[in-house]
Structure formats: structure tokens, C-alpha cells
Design a protein around this motif. Structure first.
Motif, PDB file in Angstrom:
ATOM      1  N   PHE B   6       0.837  -1.211   0.000  1.00 18.08           N
ATOM      2  CA  PHE B   6       0.000   0.000   0.000  1.00 18.08           C
ATOM      3  C   PHE B   6       0.871   1.260   0.000  1.00 18.08           C
ATOM      4  O   PHE B   6       2.081   1.197   0.256  1.00 18.08           O
ATOM      5  CB  PHE B   6      -0.966   0.006   1.194  1.00 18.08           C
ATOM      6  CG  PHE B   6      -0.290   0.007   2.543  1.00 18.08           C
ATOM      7  CD1 PHE B   6       0.144   1.192   3.128  1.00 18.08           C
ATOM      8  CD2 PHE B   6      -0.088  -1.189   3.242  1.00 18.08           C
ATOM      9  CE1 PHE B   6       0.754   1.188   4.369  1.00 18.08           C
ATOM     10  CE2 PHE B   6       0.534  -1.188   4.485  1.00 18.08           C
ATOM     11  CZ  PHE B   6       0.955  -0.004   5.049  1.00 18.08           C
ATOM     12  N   VAL B   7       0.223   2.367  -0.335  1.00 18.66           N
ATOM     13  CA  VAL B   7       0.898   3.673  -0.289  1.00 18.66           C
ATOM     14  C   VAL B   7       0.135   4.587   0.651  1.00 18.66           C
ATOM     15  O   VAL B   7      -1.091   4.702   0.550  1.00 18.66           O
ATOM     16  CB  VAL B   7       0.925   4.376  -1.662  1.00 18.66           C
ATOM     17  CG1 VAL B   7       1.762   5.655  -1.587  1.00 18.66           C
ATOM     18  CG2 VAL B   7       1.459   3.468  -2.729  1.00 18.66           C
ATOM     19  N   LEU B  41       4.767   0.786   1.224  1.00 15.66           N
ATOM     20  CA  LEU B  41       5.186  -0.398   1.976  1.00 15.66           C
ATOM     21  C   LEU B  41       4.815  -1.637   1.169  1.00 15.66           C
ATOM     22  O   LEU B  41       3.664  -1.777   0.740  1.00 15.66           O
ATOM     23  CB  LEU B  41       4.514  -0.422   3.346  1.00 15.66           C
ATOM     24  CG  LEU B  41       4.878  -1.619   4.249  1.00 15.66           C
ATOM     25  CD1 LEU B  41       4.867  -1.211   5.716  1.00 15.66           C
ATOM     26  CD2 LEU B  41       3.968  -2.824   4.028  1.00 15.66           C
ATOM     27  N   LYS B  42       5.807  -2.475   0.958  1.00 13.22           N
ATOM     28  CA  LYS B  42       5.554  -3.734   0.238  1.00 13.22           C
ATOM     29  C   LYS B  42       6.169  -4.884   1.005  1.00 13.22           C
ATOM     30  O   LYS B  42       7.342  -4.822   1.386  1.00 13.22           O
ATOM     31  CB  LYS B  42       6.193  -3.694  -1.159  1.00 13.22           C
ATOM     32  CG  LYS B  42       5.451  -2.846  -2.148  1.00 13.22           C
ATOM     33  CD  LYS B  42       6.061  -2.996  -3.540  1.00 13.22           C
ATOM     34  CE  LYS B  42       5.244  -2.154  -4.518  1.00 13.22           C
ATOM     35  NZ  LYS B  42       5.799  -2.180  -5.865  1.00 13.22           N
ATOM     36  N   LEU B  51      14.655  -6.224   5.851  1.00 16.40           N
ATOM     37  CA  LEU B  51      13.911  -4.955   5.890  1.00 16.40           C
ATOM     38  C   LEU B  51      14.725  -3.970   5.050  1.00 16.40           C
ATOM     39  O   LEU B  51      15.886  -3.696   5.373  1.00 16.40           O
ATOM     40  CB  LEU B  51      13.778  -4.428   7.318  1.00 16.40           C
ATOM     41  CG  LEU B  51      13.202  -3.010   7.418  1.00 16.40           C
ATOM     42  CD1 LEU B  51      11.732  -2.972   6.996  1.00 16.40           C
ATOM     43  CD2 LEU B  51      13.345  -2.464   8.834  1.00 16.40           C
ATOM     44  N   THR B  52      14.120  -3.494   3.980  1.00 13.95           N
ATOM     45  CA  THR B  52      14.830  -2.543   3.118  1.00 13.95           C
ATOM     46  C   THR B  52      14.204  -1.162   3.263  1.00 13.95           C
ATOM     47  O   THR B  52      12.985  -1.012   3.157  1.00 13.95           O
ATOM     48  CB  THR B  52      14.739  -2.982   1.643  1.00 13.95           C
ATOM     49  OG1 THR B  52      15.266  -4.294   1.545  1.00 13.95           O
ATOM     50  CG2 THR B  52      15.517  -2.029   0.747  1.00 13.95           C
ATOM     51  N   LEU B  53      15.050  -0.181   3.541  1.00 13.70           N
ATOM     52  CA  LEU B  53      14.573   1.210   3.622  1.00 13.70           C
ATOM     53  C   LEU B  53      15.177   1.983   2.467  1.00 13.70           C
ATOM     54  O   LEU B  53      16.383   1.930   2.242  1.00 13.70           O
ATOM     55  CB  LEU B  53      15.019   1.861   4.936  1.00 13.70           C
ATOM     56  CG  LEU B  53      14.577   1.179   6.222  1.00 13.70           C
ATOM     57  CD1 LEU B  53      15.034   2.010   7.426  1.00 13.70           C
ATOM     58  CD2 LEU B  53      13.066   0.992   6.239  1.00 13.70           C
ATOM     59  N   PRO B 146       9.191  -9.796   5.954  1.00 18.39           N
ATOM     60  CA  PRO B 146      10.172  -9.026   5.180  1.00 18.39           C
ATOM     61  C   PRO B 146       9.483  -7.913   4.383  1.00 18.39           C
ATOM     62  O   PRO B 146       8.451  -8.154   3.752  1.00 18.39           O
ATOM     63  CB  PRO B 146      10.791 -10.076   4.247  1.00 18.39           C
ATOM     64  CG  PRO B 146      10.627 -11.359   4.985  1.00 18.39           C
ATOM     65  CD  PRO B 146       9.327 -11.249   5.724  1.00 18.39           C
ATOM     66  N   LEU B 147      10.058  -6.735   4.469  1.00 20.95           N
ATOM     67  CA  LEU B 147       9.393  -5.521   3.971  1.00 20.95           C
ATOM     68  C   LEU B 147      10.349  -4.640   3.180  1.00 20.95           C
ATOM     69  O   LEU B 147      11.549  -4.615   3.473  1.00 20.95           O
ATOM     70  CB  LEU B 147       8.954  -4.640   5.146  1.00 20.95           C
ATOM     71  CG  LEU B 147       7.800  -5.027   6.032  1.00 20.95           C
ATOM     72  CD1 LEU B 147       7.713  -4.020   7.173  1.00 20.95           C
ATOM     73  CD2 LEU B 147       6.523  -5.031   5.207  1.00 20.95           C
ATOM     74  N   THR B 148       9.787  -3.878   2.272  1.00 17.00           N
ATOM     75  CA  THR B 148      10.526  -2.754   1.696  1.00 17.00           C
ATOM     76  C   THR B 148       9.705  -1.493   1.926  1.00 17.00           C
ATOM     77  O   THR B 148       8.496  -1.476   1.663  1.00 17.00           O
ATOM     78  CB  THR B 148      10.761  -2.952   0.189  1.00 17.00           C
ATOM     79  OG1 THR B 148      11.606  -4.087   0.021  1.00 17.00           O
ATOM     80  CG2 THR B 148      11.443  -1.728  -0.424  1.00 17.00           C
ATOM     81  N   ILE B 149      10.360  -0.489   2.449  1.00 17.10           N
ATOM     82  CA  ILE B 149       9.666   0.785   2.680  1.00 17.10           C
ATOM     83  C   ILE B 149      10.380   1.867   1.884  1.00 17.10           C
ATOM     84  O   ILE B 149      11.584   2.087   2.045  1.00 17.10           O
ATOM     85  CB  ILE B 149       9.622   1.123   4.180  1.00 17.10           C
ATOM     86  CG1 ILE B 149       8.655   0.146   4.869  1.00 17.10           C
ATOM     87  CG2 ILE B 149       9.174   2.566   4.405  1.00 17.10           C
ATOM     88  CD1 ILE B 149       8.575   0.304   6.358  1.00 17.10           C
TER      89      ILE B 149
END
Lengths: 420, 420
Positions: B6-7, B41-42, B51-53, B146-149
């Protein structure tokens, strides 16, 4: 006694702080300006019954037959308020004159005695002249001799630097000097100087080379009559400052406070743009009606600026120089900046005034408009030790953009007289 | 349930009136700005515990091993004020966090986990991120995947247009959206979402596509925690305006008043000059100490400007257009002019800001600085029907002098969320 010949010299004035807000009962601070109006009076001698007026600044040169003039003007009985009779009036009571009636009479006289159409400035000058001529000379028991009166001035007309007050004070002082010289030559000791049918009045002539405070008071009050002709509803500060010189703190309905002498130089810059004072005053009143929540405190802030500057100038007199003086002048400069911003807030500045202030700022000076705004003049203090070459650069820069700058001194002497 | 994606989008903010005077208890008026910060956020899927920022605006890209990160951060027990135990704390009580202790812990963590030296902006971004990460995610009984933001923003950083509040609100809303989506997928009906050892808390998930006022309140309060990291002693207006959108009237210690929605466009112009807010605030305080007779009423005048503008904007909502609307906008423009002059009086403008306002004025617009002054942004209202070609000429003129102008809308929606 030989032929009378003297020069009266009167400073201009500048409003340092409080233009516009003074209309709403706030404090204003004004100073005399060492740009002066000089009136030279010379008795002509000889048989020619002439009164010659020469006001080159308004391109006016007039000659009157003195006998005819006296006959005509004596036939005008000076109109007084509340239909008082002339026995209530003397040289000492200018306030009793019914100015609007006198103006009507004088306007009729001017129409009859002028061949060509007069400009507004010419008409105002002649009205001012004859108002004092009638009011001051005709009630006094002296014989008018053929005269030439020459008026010259350093001041721009209608630009907020007190040209009209300086002119009015000069004329009043000239007539007063003429009267007291005649009186001194005629009477050994002080006695009634009024014509019969006027109220008796005495004149103690002590010294013909300067005006004392009591004499200045009378001069200022006669000049105020003229200010009313020029401005409708003048505050009275202009004639006072031109008469007394120095720096004056002033508030409507609460009189004046004369500050100790100062030695401050300013740079005065002419936008070359004429403005309409009445419409600028109305612009502020209108803004105040629409945005009272903003404009009321802005007027309070302007009051604060004038009071703060007055306090600082009061302290300046006790500083002979050095760091402390520079500190005080620095604070005065800050007040100048704040004042200009507040006048911009009232929307009475002008792009030319803003531009001049910007240029001053580029040269380390702090400028504000003075007077009604919308054109006219801006000024900046010149702090002690400000370098001449920098000032010259600024003057050139201003000139290149069409603005004429003049260095002059603040707070100098008031009206003075010199035999020639 | 598939992978979450989502955004969250959050507006910037602009201070219309009351910058600086708000520090002294006067009214300020702020509006949301349709230049937005977006946080995407994906969930990554797959086995990689990452976790990627990615915060390109501050040139920051970081990857963390999620398992290590969780273990490490869970080992930090959230420090609470007055040594309260964690059983007093839940997602609903951000105010209980002892921020300075948490900051210390996070600074240590950042030092340990960063290979290279971080810039101030990078460090602040990471501190803000982890403050909310720890505070919001670790007390809630959900499993982090696990996320990318990815964070991007239209807003200039540190220029007074709410970049930090917009970032903080976006992050808080992102974590809140993450939590409530997880909660909604995990529980059939609302039940306690806190981990054991934390205070029980419930979350009523009604609609995942927007934030209601109660949810916005919580988001704004978490964002305020971040604002404290960025600004020390923030007023709280920035996070509120970015959360709720619209136009807000605000006064210290007396809360906010939300004005009805408006449809106003502005031209926002960047001086490109960075400034030091704290030193500008101190400059005004110092001037107030030295010239209170002037500055106190100037602050009152600024209060009057904000209150007058607030009243006008309140009326705007009821005008659909036409002469009446133009009249109201004209009055708002006058208030903008007065406000700028008063800020010049406080000496917090800058030659670039003055120049931009001059240029705006040449094109019939009315500009003022916004925010701390001394650089940053100026803005002008764009009255309805202002010609596009004139605006383009002005934009070119501004660009030729090195100033970037952007057209944007005021008072738009607050924080929003969209599934992607």
C-alpha cells in the motif's frame, strides 16, 4: 534711519517618525532641517510707490502700487470670528481672525489684481502673503514704505519637507521684524502700537538681531494661520518646528515636547514624485476601518517607534561620541527600518521610496519615507564617521536612477534674522 | 491473504499567517499543501529476512536482517516516563514514551548498525523511522514479515513546508495501516492486540481504505513524537495539519480550530536559501526585549492578520465564485501584504524573499515569506481566474533569477492510504 534691509531665514522640517499615525493621536517626532527658506526685505527708497514681490521658486513676480494697495486693503476691515469688532483685535491675537471670510476677500482681491491666471502654488503664495500682510501690518500704526520682498528656498515644494511652514514662518517673521524695526525707530519707549479702532497692544523691542521665545510664539501663531490656508486642518507641528528648530515630540491635543539639541546628519532623497497627502491620509483611514484588528496595533507600534526614538534622541545630547554614541545611532537606525516596514504595512509607500531604501541598505544605511508617502522624500541617518567616498558612491547610484540626494543637518536653529 | 502492498500519502503544510508571533501566544493559520510525501510499503515475500529502507530524498538506502533487527529491538524495552512498567503502555499511549531515553538507545543502535557516517538528515530520518518502528510495532502482537519501505516526497527538506511532519505522519500512518491490516487478517472480531507484558488494547478495524478521525488522532500523536525528535519543542500544529489537511487556526495552549474546506491555489517559490529557525526565533525575541514598545503591538497586529484571514477563509467556503469571491480573495491578498511588511519589521525577511515578493507584485500578485523566514519559501495566493500566460511569465522571470516556483493547492485532504 537709513533704508531697511534684512533677511529672515527659516529651516524646513522633516518628520522623523509618526507620519500618518499622528492623525490618530499617536506620537510624532519632527526635526528642523538645515535646508532653509530666506525672505529678503528691502526698502526701495525713492519716490516710486511700489511693492515688489519676487518668489522665483513658484515663478512669480508681481508689482503693486503701494498707495492703491494700502487704500484697497485698509478698506477691507479684518473679518473676525463671532462678528467681533476690530477693537478686540491686535497684532497679538491672530486666532481671532475669521480666516475663511478673510480668504474670500483676498481671493476676490487677487482676481481683480491679477492679469493672468495664477497656478495653485502662485495663488497659495499670494494668499499667504496677503493674509499676513493684512493681519499683521494693517492693524499696526506704522507707515509702509516702498518695498521689495524676495523669497527663495532650498526646499522642494509640496514634498513633505515643510516648504509651506518654512515660507509661512519666514513671512510672519519678516513682517514682525519690519514692524518692530519701525516701532523701535519711531518710539523712544514702548507704547501702544495699534492703530486707533484696534485693541491697544505694546511691543517691547529689546533686540533686533534675534527673536526671543515670546516673539517666536507670536510668529509661530501667525504662521499657523497661513498653514491653515495651505493645508485646511494642519497639526501645528510644522510651524512650531520651523519657528523653534531642534527636535520636537508632538501629540495631538497634548502639545509639544522640545528635545535637547542634537548633531545628526541625514541623507535626504527626493523621489521626484508628487503625491496627494489628503488621499494618502484617507487611504490609511479606510484601511483602518476595514482591518482595525491589524491597523490599530500597527498605529500603536508606530507610537512606540516615535517614543523610543524620542527617548534615544534625548539621550544622544549627553554623548559626545565614541562607542556609546554609535550604539544609540544604531538603535535609531533600527527604529527607522521598523518604521518604514510599518508604513509599508499601511500601504503608503511607493516603489520609488522602496527602491531608495533598498539602495540605502546596500550602502549600509537605513531609510524610510518621510511625510505623507506615496512619493516625496526618503531619508536615512548618516551615522558619525560614515565614509565620504561611500556616501558619494551612493549619491551617484541614486542619481543614476533619477533620485536626487542631499546631505543636511537635523535639529538646527529655528527662525533667525540678519541685517544686510 | 496475499502480500501486503500500500501507499500512504500525506500533504505538506504551509503557514499562511502567524509565523513567529505564534511563539508569543498569537494566532497562526496553517494549511495543508498538495505537495505530498508518499510512503510505499511492500511485503517482499520469499525467504529473505530483509527490511529494506529506501529514502532517496536524503540519499539513504539501508538493508537490515529482519530477524537480527527484531531480536535487537525487542531486547530494548521501550523506556517509559516516570519509570512506568511496560504493562502501562500500548499502541494507544505514545505520550508515555520517555523520548530522550529512547533516542539514546536508538542513537547507539544506529552507530552500531551503520557502516558509514550518516548526514544529519539521514540520521534524523532513521531515528524517526526506528522511534515509530519500536514504539508502534514492537508492542503489538503481530509478526513482522520481510518488507521494503520506500519514501518519496515533493517537499523540500528543512524549508518550512512541513517535510518533517509530512514524513512523520506518513510513517505513523504506514505502521498503523500495517498493524490494522495484520490485525484484520488475524482476528475475526476485535480483541486485544498488545503483546503480553504490555497494556491490553483493542483495535476496531472497520475500513482499511481510509483513516477516520479517531485513527487520525492516534496517527497525529505518534507523529508528534517524531516531530519532537526533529524540532525539540514543536508546536504540534505541523503534525495536525498534515494529518487532517484543510486550514487550521492555532494558538498555543488553546488548541486548534479547523476551518471549512477551501479551494485556493498558491504559487510557492523557493529561495533556495537555507536558514536557521532557532536563530531567527531568537532574533525576534531579542528585538522584542530591546524594543517592546514597538514589537509587542506588532505581534498584536500579526494576531489581527491571522484572525482576520481566518474569518475570511471561514466565509470563503460559502462562496461558489463571482465578484463576492474575488472581493474576499482581494482582502486575503491585502492581509498577505500587511503580514509581509510586519515580518520585515521583525527583521526576519531576506533580500531574496523581498525580491520574490517584488516580482510577484509586478505580476499583480501579493507575496509573503512563510515559516521562519531568512530564506526558505515565499508564497502568493493565485486568485481565481489569474491568467495562465501571466503566471508562466512570472515563473520564467523567477527562474531567470534562480527561484523555483510551484503551483499548488491549499487545504486539501490529510493523510490517506491506497492499496496497490
Amino acid at each position: 534711519m537709513g533704508l531697511l534691509s534684512f533677511v529672515v531665514s527659516t529651516p524646513g522640517k522633516i518628520i522623523l517618525h509618526g507620519e500618518h499615525s499622528v492623525v490618530f493621536g499617536k506620537t510624532a517626532l519632527a526635526a528642523s532641517l538645515n535646508l532653509r527658506t530666506c525672505v529678503t526685505l528691502k526698502e526701495n527708497g525713492g519716490k516710486e510707490e511700489r511693492l515688489t514681490l519676487n518668489f522665483p521658486k513658484v515663478s512669480l513676480e508681481k508689482q503693486y502700487n503701494l498707495t492703491e494697495l494700502k487704500n484697497h486693503l485698509h478698506s477691507i476691515s479684518i473679518p473676525l470670528l463671532n462678528d467681533m469688532s476690530s477693537t478686540s483685535f491686535s497684532l497679538e491675537t491672530p486666532e481671532l481672525i475669521d480666516l475663511s471670510s478673510l480668504l474670500e476677500l483676498l481671493q476676490t482681491f487677487l482676481k481683480q489684481s491679477s492679469d493672468s491666471k495664477l497656478s495653485t502654488e502662485q495663488e497659495n503664495s499670494l494668499l499667504a502673503f496677503f493674509c499676513l500682510f493684512v493681519g499683521m501690518l494693517l492693524s499696526v500704526n506704522i507707515e509702509l514704505e516702498p518695498l521689495t520682498i524676495f523669497v527663495d528656498t532650498d526646499l522642494s515644494i509640496g514634498a513633505g519637507v515643510g516648504s509651506s511652514a518654512s515660507f509661512s514662518v519666514s513671512l510672519a517673521a519678516t513682517f514682525f521684524q519690519y514692524i518692530r524695526t519701525k516701532v523701535a525707530s519711531k518710539y523712544e519707549i514702548s507704547q501702544n502700537i495699534s492703530r486707533k479702532s484696534f485693541k491697544p497692544a505694546k511691543l517691547n523691542v529689546t533686540n533686533l538681531t534675534y527673536f526671543n521665545d515670546k516673539e517666536k510664539d507670536l510668529i509661530s501663531r501667525w504662521a499657523f494661520l497661513n498653514e491653515k490656508i495651505m493645508h485646511g486642518n494642519p497639526s501645528g507641528i510644522d510651524n512650531m518646528i520651523c519657528t523653534y528648530g531642534s527636535v520636537i515630540e508632538f501629540r495631538k491635543n497634548s502639545g509639544i515636547k522640545k528635545l535637547p539639541g542634537v548633531n545628526l546628519w541625514i541623507l535626504l532623497v527626493d523621489t521626484g514624485i508628487s503625491r496627494n497627502t489628503a488621499s494618502l491620509v484617507e487611504r490609511v483611514a479606510e484601511k483602518k476601518r476595514r482591518f482595525s484588528q491589524v491597523i490599530d496595533p500597527v498605529l500603536d507600534a508606530l507610537d512606540g517607534v516615535a517614543l523610543s526614538a524620542s527617548a534615544l534622541i534625548g539621550q544622544l545630547a549627553s554623548h559626545s561620541g565614541g562607542d556609546e554614541l554609535n550604539l544609540q545611532v544604531g538603535k535609531l537606525e533600527e527604529l527607522v527600518d521598523m518604521n518604514q516596514a510599518l508604513l509599508v504595512c499601511l500601504d503608503i509607500s511607493h516603489p520609488s521610496l522602496n527602491r531608495i531604501c533598498d539602495l540605502m541598505s546596500q550602502y549600509g544605511l537605513h531609510g524610510k519615507l518621510t511625510g505623507a508617502g506615496g512619493g516625496g522624500f526618503a531619508f536615512s541617518l548618516l551615522p558619525p564617521g560614515y565614509p565620504d567616498d561611500k556616501l558619494n558612491q551612493l549619491l551617484q547610484h541614486l542619481a543614476a536612477e533619477g533620485f536626487k540626494g542631499t546631505q543636511t543637518q537635523l535639529g538646527g536653529a529655528g527662525v533667525s534674522v540678519k541685517q544686510i
